[in-house]
Design a protein around this motif. Structure first.
Motif, PDB file in Angstrom:
ATOM      1  N   LEU A 248       0.854  -1.184   0.000  1.00  0.00           N
ATOM      2  CA  LEU A 248       0.000   0.000   0.000  1.00  0.00           C
ATOM      3  C   LEU A 248       0.893   1.237   0.000  1.00  0.00           C
ATOM      4  O   LEU A 248       1.849   1.330   0.769  1.00  0.00           O
ATOM      5  N   PHE A 249       0.584   2.188  -0.881  1.00  0.00           N
ATOM      6  CA  PHE A 249       1.299   3.455  -0.922  1.00  0.00           C
ATOM      7  C   PHE A 249       0.308   4.555  -0.560  1.00  0.00           C
ATOM      8  O   PHE A 249      -0.820   4.583  -1.074  1.00  0.00           O
ATOM      9  N   GLY A 250       0.731   5.442   0.341  1.00  0.00           N
ATOM     10  CA  GLY A 250      -0.197   6.437   0.873  1.00  0.00           C
ATOM     11  C   GLY A 250       0.167   7.872   0.536  1.00  0.00           C
ATOM     12  O   GLY A 250       1.345   8.235   0.463  1.00  0.00           O
ATOM     13  N   PHE A 251      -0.885   8.694   0.370  1.00  0.00           N
ATOM     14  CA  PHE A 251      -0.716  10.102  -0.006  1.00  0.00           C
ATOM     15  C   PHE A 251      -1.743  10.942   0.736  1.00  0.00           C
ATOM     16  O   PHE A 251      -2.843  10.484   1.035  1.00  0.00           O
ATOM     17  N   LEU A 252      -1.379  12.193   1.023  1.00  0.00           N
ATOM     18  CA  LEU A 252      -2.279  13.076   1.762  1.00  0.00           C
ATOM     19  C   LEU A 252      -3.346  13.702   0.863  1.00  0.00           C
ATOM     20  O   LEU A 252      -4.363  14.168   1.351  1.00  0.00           O
ATOM     21  N   THR A 253      -3.087  13.714  -0.461  1.00  0.00           N
ATOM     22  CA  THR A 253      -4.071  14.264  -1.400  1.00  0.00           C
ATOM     23  C   THR A 253      -4.226  13.314  -2.586  1.00  0.00           C
ATOM     24  O   THR A 253      -3.309  12.543  -2.909  1.00  0.00           O
ATOM     25  N   ALA A 254      -5.376  13.412  -3.235  1.00  0.00           N
ATOM     26  CA  ALA A 254      -5.614  12.603  -4.433  1.00  0.00           C
ATOM     27  C   ALA A 254      -4.666  13.024  -5.552  1.00  0.00           C
ATOM     28  O   ALA A 254      -4.250  12.191  -6.374  1.00  0.00           O
ATOM     29  N   LEU A 255      -4.285  14.315  -5.581  1.00  0.00           N
ATOM     30  CA  LEU A 255      -3.382  14.814  -6.618  1.00  0.00           C
ATOM     31  C   LEU A 255      -2.009  14.151  -6.511  1.00  0.00           C
ATOM     32  O   LEU A 255      -1.403  13.787  -7.525  1.00  0.00           O
ATOM     33  N   GLU A 256      -1.513  13.976  -5.278  1.00  0.00           N
ATOM     34  CA  GLU A 256      -0.227  13.297  -5.091  1.00  0.00           C
ATOM     35  C   GLU A 256      -0.298  11.867  -5.617  1.00  0.00           C
ATOM     36  O   GLU A 256       0.646  11.379  -6.252  1.00  0.00           O
ATOM     37  N   ARG A 257      -1.408  11.217  -5.356  1.00  0.00           N
ATOM     38  CA  ARG A 257      -1.576   9.835  -5.836  1.00  0.00           C
ATOM     39  C   ARG A 257      -1.597   9.793  -7.362  1.00  0.00           C
ATOM     40  O   ARG A 257      -1.015   8.892  -7.977  1.00  0.00           O
ATOM     41  N   GLU A 258      -2.245  10.765  -7.973  1.00  0.00           N
ATOM     42  CA  GLU A 258      -2.296  10.831  -9.435  1.00  0.00           C
ATOM     43  C   GLU A 258      -0.902  11.016 -10.027  1.00  0.00           C
ATOM     44  O   GLU A 258      -0.546  10.392 -11.026  1.00  0.00           O
TER      45      GLU A 258
ATOM     46  N   LEU B 252       3.906   9.379 -12.946  1.00  0.00           N
ATOM     47  CA  LEU B 252       5.365   9.229 -13.027  1.00  0.00           C
ATOM     48  C   LEU B 252       5.753   7.824 -13.477  1.00  0.00           C
ATOM     49  O   LEU B 252       6.713   7.637 -14.226  1.00  0.00           O
ATOM     50  N   GLN B 253       4.991   6.840 -13.041  1.00  0.00           N
ATOM     51  CA  GLN B 253       5.332   5.463 -13.383  1.00  0.00           C
ATOM     52  C   GLN B 253       4.983   5.084 -14.822  1.00  0.00           C
ATOM     53  O   GLN B 253       5.311   3.992 -15.285  1.00  0.00           O
ATOM     54  N   SER B 254       4.328   5.996 -15.541  1.00  0.00           N
ATOM     55  CA  SER B 254       4.086   5.757 -16.965  1.00  0.00           C
ATOM     56  C   SER B 254       5.352   6.031 -17.781  1.00  0.00           C
ATOM     57  O   SER B 254       5.417   5.713 -18.964  1.00  0.00           O
ATOM     58  N   VAL B 255       6.365   6.614 -17.116  1.00  0.00           N
ATOM     59  CA  VAL B 255       7.639   6.908 -17.777  1.00  0.00           C
ATOM     60  C   VAL B 255       8.552   5.687 -17.670  1.00  0.00           C
ATOM     61  O   VAL B 255       8.682   5.097 -16.593  1.00  0.00           O
ATOM     62  N   GLN B 256       9.170   5.338 -18.772  1.00  0.00           N
ATOM     63  CA  GLN B 256      10.081   4.187 -18.782  1.00  0.00           C
ATOM     64  C   GLN B 256      11.203   4.376 -17.757  1.00  0.00           C
ATOM     65  O   GLN B 256      11.826   5.426 -17.691  1.00  0.00           O
ATOM     66  N   GLY B 257      11.434   3.359 -16.948  1.00  0.00           N
ATOM     67  CA  GLY B 257      12.506   3.405 -15.959  1.00  0.00           C
ATOM     68  C   GLY B 257      12.099   3.970 -14.617  1.00  0.00           C
ATOM     69  O   GLY B 257      12.914   4.066 -13.696  1.00  0.00           O
ATOM     70  N   VAL B 258      10.829   4.362 -14.488  1.00  0.00           N
ATOM     71  CA  VAL B 258      10.342   4.911 -13.221  1.00  0.00           C
ATOM     72  C   VAL B 258       9.387   3.920 -12.577  1.00  0.00           C
ATOM     73  O   VAL B 258       8.312   3.643 -13.104  1.00  0.00           O
ATOM     74  N   GLY B 259       9.799   3.375 -11.431  1.00  0.00           N
ATOM     75  CA  GLY B 259       8.945   2.483 -10.665  1.00  0.00           C
ATOM     76  C   GLY B 259       8.422   3.186  -9.439  1.00  0.00           C
ATOM     77  O   GLY B 259       8.599   4.400  -9.267  1.00  0.00           O
ATOM     78  N   ALA B 260       7.809   2.422  -8.554  1.00  0.00           N
ATOM     79  CA  ALA B 260       7.213   3.007  -7.351  1.00  0.00           C
ATOM     80  C   ALA B 260       8.259   3.715  -6.480  1.00  0.00           C
ATOM     81  O   ALA B 260       8.018   4.805  -5.960  1.00  0.00           O
ATOM     82  N   LYS B 261       9.438   3.097  -6.349  1.00  0.00           N
ATOM     83  CA  LYS B 261      10.481   3.661  -5.477  1.00  0.00           C
ATOM     84  C   LYS B 261      10.950   5.018  -5.995  1.00  0.00           C
ATOM     85  O   LYS B 261      11.085   5.985  -5.234  1.00  0.00           O
ATOM     86  N   VAL B 262      11.200   5.103  -7.303  1.00  0.00           N
ATOM     87  CA  VAL B 262      11.666   6.365  -7.893  1.00  0.00           C
ATOM     88  C   VAL B 262      10.552   7.415  -7.855  1.00  0.00           C
ATOM     89  O   VAL B 262      10.798   8.587  -7.570  1.00  0.00           O
ATOM     90  N   ALA B 263       9.312   6.996  -8.124  1.00  0.00           N
ATOM     91  CA  ALA B 263       8.181   7.929  -8.084  1.00  0.00           C
ATOM     92  C   ALA B 263       8.041   8.545  -6.692  1.00  0.00           C
ATOM     93  O   ALA B 263       7.814   9.754  -6.551  1.00  0.00           O
TER      94      ALA B 263
END
Length: 205
Positions: free
Chosen positions: A60-70, A75-86
């Motif tokens: 589970l990854f948590g964010f204070l706003t829906a915008l941060e989650r978006e 960010l992860q739609s970019v090649q080479g960017v996973g959850a950790k980098v995002a």
């Protein structure tokens, strides 16, 4: 799928928080910015959740706003960017700062995030260039001007004024915001000297 958690803070770790929801504690991974803005153990908390289900893990990854989650997902739609980098990018830049950096094609700002090398930073600002305005949030007011600056097609007086303010030590984002505000006061046909003067007034407030 879990979309939101409402509970109390049970524990805060280096990269996670335990949220107690009616006696069940959920481990939620968060950016350092989110962890720094939440309360203390025992306080109430609401987190927007992105659920990752893999064969070998459930996270589970948590964010204070829906915008941060978006932004996390974008960010992860970019090649080479996973959850950790995002998460690292969102630890370094707020959503509005990230939108501005992309609009200005400011790969240096993005590369300040841990684990983001020059090539990944270039991919982020390039691949998200056309998507950023929809996720700009509070930065949306000046995003058009910043995209023109980033693409090198802004009017000469505007580009010159931004360049002059940057040379005085302001960030490109600060300079662009100041010149955007100056344009509203001085008028669209103002020369660079006038934009610089009005921009400095904005920056001194």
């Amino acid at each position: 799928m879990i979309g939101k958690l409402k509970g109390t803070i049970d524990e805060i770790g280096d990269d996670y928080v335990l949220v107690d929801v009616h006696g069940v504690c959920y481990e939620v991974f968060c950016s350092s910015r989110v962890l720094g803005r939440m309360g203390s153990v025992g306080e109430a908390i609401v987190l927007f959740i992105e659920t990752y289900v893999r064969e070998d893990q459930f996270k589970l990854f948590g964010f204070l706003t829906a915008l941060e989650r978006e932004w996390f997902n974008l960010l992860q739609s970019v090649q080479g960017v996973g959850a950790k980098v995002a998460l690292a990018v969102l630890s370094t830049l707020t959503p509005s700062e990230l939108a501005n950096a992309i609009a200005l094609q400011d790969k240096t700002a993005v590369s300040r995030a841990q684990g983001v090398g020059p090539k990944v930073a270039v991919r982020i600002v390039t691949e998200l260039k056309n998507k950023a305005p929809a996720f700009a949030g509070e930065a949306s007011a000046n995003i058009g001007l910043k995209q023109e600056l980033g693409e090198g097609v802004a009017a000469a007086p505007v580009a010159d004024a931004v360049s002059a303010l940057t040379n005085l030590g302001y960030t490109r984002d600060q300079a662009a915001n100041a010149v955007a505000a100056a344009l509203k006061t001085a008028g669209e046909d103002a020369d660079s000297a006038k934009l610089i003067r009005f921009g400095l007034k904005e920056l001194s407030r």
